[in-house]
Scaffold this active site. Structure first.
Site, short mmCIF file in Angstrom:
data_model
loop_
_atom_site.label_atom_id
_atom_site.label_comp_id
_atom_site.label_asym_id
_atom_site.label_seq_id
_atom_site.Cartn_x
_atom_site.Cartn_y
_atom_site.Cartn_z
N SER A 35 0.80 -1.24 0.00
CA SER A 35 0.00 0.00 0.00
C SER A 35 0.83 1.28 0.00
O SER A 35 0.31 2.34 -0.34
CB SER A 35 -0.96 0.02 1.18
OG SER A 35 -0.27 0.24 2.39
N LYS A 76 0.71 4.72 6.65
CA LYS A 76 0.06 5.55 5.62
C LYS A 76 0.65 6.95 5.65
O LYS A 76 1.35 7.34 6.57
CB LYS A 76 -1.46 5.65 5.86
CG LYS A 76 -2.18 4.32 5.94
CD LYS A 76 -2.16 3.56 4.64
CE LYS A 76 -2.82 2.19 4.83
NZ LYS A 76 -2.53 1.28 3.76
#
EC number: 3.4.21.89
Length: 180
Positions: A35, A76
């Site tokens: 990700s 993230k």
């Protein structure tokens, strides 16, 4: 016997020092998944700075680690801060109505030839339905937008689940360095 006791004391002090450092200052984290590509790769090992956010808050575009569930941490990038309106249109990030450059995605976008890299959305059409990022929360996205479970699906994240910021990759050796 006194020599043995000295070694035991040294071992106890070393153990307590490691526990204190890992608990309050830095911790190694394994990147699990794709990700955050191309910035971080699956199975990179990074150091998380736990101390920096004890005295301040994350900045826009910092890479953070946070507790997503009781047993799972996510890595993230911070996109939205409290009070920000977030939207994506035609592969362009809009912060508070203004287009915003994301240079960390340039390399990856060039490699994508089919369709948009980031699907269009506005904050109010995501989980929570907020018009702006609420106070005490962050809006986060993975750099690999097509394959990231982030604020688009889990909603904004509370500041109190942030563990720290990612500053250094220490493994594999050919990728050792400061995270950009």
């Amino acid at each position: 016997m006194s020599k043995m006791w000295e070694w035991i004391k040294v071992a106890i002090i070393a153990f307590l020092t490691v526990v204190l450092i890992r608990t309050f200052l830095w911790a190694p984290i394994l990147v699990d998944g794709v990700s955050m590509m191309p910035t971080l790769h699956n199975e990179n090992r990074v150091i998380v700075d736990k101390l920096s956010y004890q005295f301040g808050e994350p900045n826009r575009f910092d890479i953070i680690v946070f507790r997503a569930t009781e047993n799972k941490n996510y890595i993230k990038r911070v996109i939205g801060l409290p009070g920000d309106h977030i939207a994506y249109k035609s592969d362009t990030l809009y912060l508070n109505g203004e287009p915003c450059d994301e240079p960390y995605l340039a390399e990856y976008k060039k490699k994508q030839s089919n369709g948009s890299f980031t699907s269009d959305f506005t904050l109010e059409h995501l989980p929570g339905g907020y018009k702006v990022v609420p106070e005490g929360h962050l809006f986060v996205l993975g750099d690999n937008r097509r394959f990231s479970k982030d604020s688009r699906t889990i909603g904004v994240i509370p500041m109190d689940v942030v563990i720290g910021g990612v500053d250094v990759i220490y493994w594999p050796l050919d990728e050792v360095g400061i995270v950009k």
